[in-house]
Design an enzyme around this catalytic site. Structure first.
Site, PDB file in Angstrom:
ATOM      1  CG  ASP A  28      11.073  17.617  14.011  1.00 22.11           C
ATOM      2  OD1 ASP A  28      10.369  16.803  13.381  1.00 22.11           O
ATOM      3  OD2 ASP A  28      12.290  17.797  13.760  1.00 22.11           O
ATOM      4  CB  THR A 121       7.063   1.746   8.913  1.00 19.48           C
ATOM      5  OG1 THR A 121       5.831   2.387   8.600  1.00 19.48           O
ATOM      6  CG2 THR A 121       7.061   0.340   8.338  1.00 19.48           C
ATOM      7  CG  PHE A 152      -2.620   1.373   8.180  1.00 16.04           C
ATOM      8  CD1 PHE A 152      -1.736   0.363   7.835  1.00 16.04           C
ATOM      9  CD2 PHE A 152      -3.267   1.301   9.405  1.00 16.04           C
ATOM     10  CE1 PHE A 152      -1.507  -0.716   8.681  1.00 16.04           C
ATOM     11  CE2 PHE A 152      -3.052   0.226  10.262  1.00 16.04           C
ATOM     12  CZ  PHE A 152      -2.168  -0.787   9.898  1.00 16.04           C
ATOM     13  CG  LEU A 153      -0.508   9.006   7.086  1.00 17.77           C
ATOM     14  CD1 LEU A 153       0.059   9.783   5.907  1.00 17.77           C
ATOM     15  CD2 LEU A 153      -0.658   9.936   8.275  1.00 17.77           C
ATOM     16  CG  ASN A 217       3.269  -0.151   3.417  1.00 16.53           C
ATOM     17  OD1 ASN A 217       2.077   0.057   3.234  1.00 16.53           O
ATOM     18  ND2 ASN A 217       4.068   0.745   3.954  1.00 16.53           N
ATOM     19  CB  CYS A 269       5.798   4.069   2.655  1.00 17.43           C
ATOM     20  SG  CYS A 269       5.529   5.406   3.826  1.00 17.43           S
ATOM     21  CE  LYS A 272      10.890   4.325   5.230  1.00 18.97           C
ATOM     22  NZ  LYS A 272      10.235   3.399   6.132  1.00 18.97           N
ATOM     23  CE  LYS A 340       0.301   9.509  -2.425  1.00 20.10           C
ATOM     24  NZ  LYS A 340      -0.491   8.562  -1.653  1.00 20.10           N
TER      25      LYS A 340
HETATM   26  C1  UDX Z   1       1.683   3.918   1.290  1.00 23.26           C
HETATM   27  C2  UDX Z   1       0.507   3.059   1.821  1.00 23.26           C
HETATM   28  O1  UDX Z   1      -0.560   3.094   0.886  1.00 23.26           O
HETATM   29  C3  UDX Z   1       0.049   3.598   3.152  1.00 23.26           C
HETATM   30  O2  UDX Z   1      -0.988   2.776   3.682  1.00 23.26           O
HETATM   31  C4  UDX Z   1       1.235   3.618   4.119  1.00 23.26           C
HETATM   32  O3  UDX Z   1       0.853   4.181   5.356  1.00 23.26           O
HETATM   33  C5  UDX Z   1       2.392   4.414   3.537  1.00 23.26           C
HETATM   34  O4  UDX Z   1       2.736   3.897   2.240  1.00 23.26           O
HETATM   35  P1  UDX Z   1       1.931   6.327   0.144  1.00 23.26           P
HETATM   36  O5  UDX Z   1       3.387   6.020   0.070  1.00 23.26           O
HETATM   37  O6  UDX Z   1       1.473   7.668   0.644  1.00 23.26           O
HETATM   38  O7  UDX Z   1       1.204   5.248   1.086  1.00 23.26           O
HETATM   39  O8  UDX Z   1       1.338   6.166  -1.329  1.00 23.26           O
HETATM   40  P2  UDX Z   1       0.378   5.159  -2.111  1.00 23.26           P
HETATM   41  O9  UDX Z   1      -0.879   5.853  -2.439  1.00 23.26           O
HETATM   42  O10 UDX Z   1       0.278   3.849  -1.423  1.00 23.26           O
HETATM   43  O11 UDX Z   1       1.191   4.994  -3.478  1.00 23.26           O
HETATM   44  C6  UDX Z   1       2.495   4.412  -3.469  1.00 23.26           C
HETATM   45  C7  UDX Z   1       3.023   4.332  -4.871  1.00 23.26           C
HETATM   46  O12 UDX Z   1       2.348   3.322  -5.595  1.00 23.26           O
HETATM   47  C8  UDX Z   1       2.889   5.607  -5.706  1.00 23.26           C
HETATM   48  O13 UDX Z   1       4.084   5.790  -6.427  1.00 23.26           O
HETATM   49  C9  UDX Z   1       1.724   5.309  -6.625  1.00 23.26           C
HETATM   50  O14 UDX Z   1       1.755   6.035  -7.840  1.00 23.26           O
HETATM   51  C10 UDX Z   1       1.934   3.825  -6.862  1.00 23.26           C
HETATM   52  N1  UDX Z   1       0.713   3.101  -7.275  1.00 23.26           N
HETATM   53  C11 UDX Z   1      -0.332   3.025  -6.443  1.00 23.26           C
HETATM   54  C12 UDX Z   1       0.691   2.481  -8.511  1.00 23.26           C
HETATM   55  O15 UDX Z   1       1.645   2.527  -9.293  1.00 23.26           O
HETATM   56  N2  UDX Z   1      -0.424   1.770  -8.864  1.00 23.26           N
HETATM   57  C13 UDX Z   1      -1.498   1.659  -8.052  1.00 23.26           C
HETATM   58  O16 UDX Z   1      -2.460   0.990  -8.450  1.00 23.26           O
HETATM   59  C14 UDX Z   1      -1.458   2.306  -6.811  1.00 23.26           C
END
Ligand code: UDX
Length: 453
Positions: A28, A121, A152-153, A217, A269, A272, A340
């Site tokens: 980094d 991404t 996809f984490l 996404n 993620c 954007k 979250k």
């Molecule tokens: C996401 C994708 O899930 C992941 O596969 C990708 O690699 C990166 O983007 P992430 O941003 O870590 O992951 O969070 P995620 O668990 O997907 O939640 C995204 C947002 O959606 C959060 O704000 C969460 O609270 C919201 N969410 C999720 C909801 O409002 N309702 C749901 O049912 C699920």
């Protein structure tokens, strides 16, 4: 192998791949981040990661550097894990500056052939551009191949997602690149066999692999905005969106995941990525086909305002202002700042956005989050922060639960009722037991659950 970029994505991958037995170097440009990681400190919150970092540092399989010469000497496979933030301009497309910097910093130092594997991404066709960039900067006689293998984490669940992925996608241009990627994931395949599982691998061209990530996404964002739009109908009609989501989710074609109505999606993620996807589609001349993503984004943004309007209704402070709310003089406790639970990440956090809007509408806002306080303070220094849950709710006219942390979900509503000025709660993630809170004397408002009020 090396991981270029040691943010949420790259650091997690570097640490997990060391855990799988590989000799890993994390790279980094941020000296402080590298020093922290090398000293065994994870610079963000991710459950379980600190233990793995320290174990693998001690085992000598993992090191960190800011030196690209060292990176070039160390690896034959280099994973690109740098950020691709949204551009500040109107296009809202992905900014590839950091990808460009990583490639042009590494490639001139290579002394032997190498495989660059993109994990970040990116807009479709980036692999082609990176390959041209690498060819331009490579020393003569050195061949650099480029592949894309999106990640996809999910933050908060990242270790499992990296060590036990539900699928791998290899976007390659040659059998040699596929073989190198399979070898680089041997540890993942072996771990799966130990659990009596197989990891499905989709081998495809790089453009398809790049698109898989943004399409996934966009689909997830669509699911969330769909249920949130339906939640507005539930509120208007006196129906319950949580029962509805359960019932439609039992159809295997729909599935129960990502149908949790609430204050909307945030994070680094989904927001954007749907904008960058639209921008890239427009560049390719098919922007009109993804116009619906604009509405997905719009639904998501309106959920934030909806909470402010709910607050105004509950506090009896509806006004003739365009947003319908004037909260001057009201004290509102906002529980949650991270986008979250199980993370300290506040990027595009709905909780923090709502806190800011409540503040703009005149409320005296006090924020508490179990993990995201430092980041929240940096992003929103104008808000007030409380050192504990109890301090945050103390004398509040309204409590808004906007991140579904266990600390809030399992709180005792009777005990909290003793601390507040008035027992009113907005459950922005539908994560509280509404009956329990009502039984303890609270006026409860969820999202799309209006018939219970
Ligand atoms: C996401 C994708 O899930 C992941 O596969 C990708 O690699 C990166 O983007 P992430 O941003 O870590 O992951 O969070 P995620 O668990 O997907 O939640 C995204 C947002 O959606 C959060 O704000 C969460 O609270 C919201 N969410 C999720 C909801 O409002 N309702 C749901 O049912 C699920």
């Amino acid at each position: 192998m090396t991981f270029l970029g040691c943010g949420y994505l790259g650091a997690t991958y570097a640490i997990c791949f060391a855990e799988l037995g590989y000799e890993v170097l994390g790279v980094d440009v941020d000296e402080r981040k590298i020093q922290a990681l090398a000293a065994g400190q994870v610079p963000f919150v991710e459950p379980g990661l600190s233990e793995l970092l320290n174990r693998n540092l001690a085992a000598g399989r993992l090191a960190f550097t800011t030196d690209y010469q060292q990176a070039a000497d160390h690896g034959d496979v280099h994973f690109i894990c740098v950020g691709t933030p949204q551009r500040a301009d109107e296009s809202a497309s992905a900014d590839l500056t950091y990808v460009e910097a990583a490639v042009t910093s590494l490639v001139p130092h290579l002394t032997r052939d190498a495989l660059l594997v993109g994990k970040s991404t990116v807009p479709v066709n980036t692999t082609e551009w990176v390959a041209q960039l690498a060819a331009k900067h490579a020393p003569s006689g050195v061949q650099v191949e480029v592949a894309w293998s999106p990640e996809f984490l999910q933050e908060g669940h990242a270790l499992e997602d990296v060590l036990r992925p539900n699928r791998l996608v290899f976007g390659v241009s040659s059998p040699a690149a596929e073989a190198a990627l399979r070898a680089a994931h041997r540890g993942v395949f072996e771990l799966a066999l130990q659990d009596d599982r197989q990891v499905p691998v989709v081998v495809t061209d790089p453009a398809t692999a790049e698109l898989v990530k943004v399409a996934a996404n966009a689909f997830l964002a669509t699911k969330i905005s769909f249920i949130n739009a339906v939640s507005a109908v539930c509120d208007a009609a006196g129906a319950d969106v949580t029962d509805l989501a359960k019932a439609i989710g039992l159809d295997a074609r729909i599935g129960t995941a990502f149908l949790r109505a609430g204050v909307g999606f945030g994070g680094g993620c989904l927001p954007k990525d749907i904008r960058a996807f639209q921008a890239r589609a427009a560049e390719l001349g098919v922007g009109h086909e993804l116009r619906f993503l604009h509405e997905i984004d719009g639904i998501n943004q309106r959920r934030r305002l909806h909470v402010v309007q709910l607050a105004a209704g509950l506090l009896d402070r509806t006004s003739s202002r365009p947003t319908g709310a004037d909260l001057t003089g009201c004290t509102v406790a906002v529980l949650g700042a991270a986008f979250k639970p199980h993370t300290d990440d506040v990027r595009d956090s709905p909780a923090l956005a709502v806190a800011g809007m409540l503040h703009q509408h005149g409320a005296n806002v006090v924020v508490y989050d179990p993990a995201g306080m430092d980041n929240a303070r940096r992003v929103s220094p104008h808000l007030q922060y409380a050192p504990s849950f109890e301090d945050a709710v103390s004398d509040a006219d309204l409590v808004c639960v906007l991140t579904a942390w266990d600390e809030f979900r399992h709180a005792d509503p009777a005990a909290i009722a003793q601390l507040v000025a008035a027992p009113r709660v907005i459950d922005g993630m539908n994560c509280l037991d509404a009956d329990l809170w009502r039984a303890a004397g609270w006026t409860y408002r969820g999202i799309g659950r209006q018939q219970h009020s």
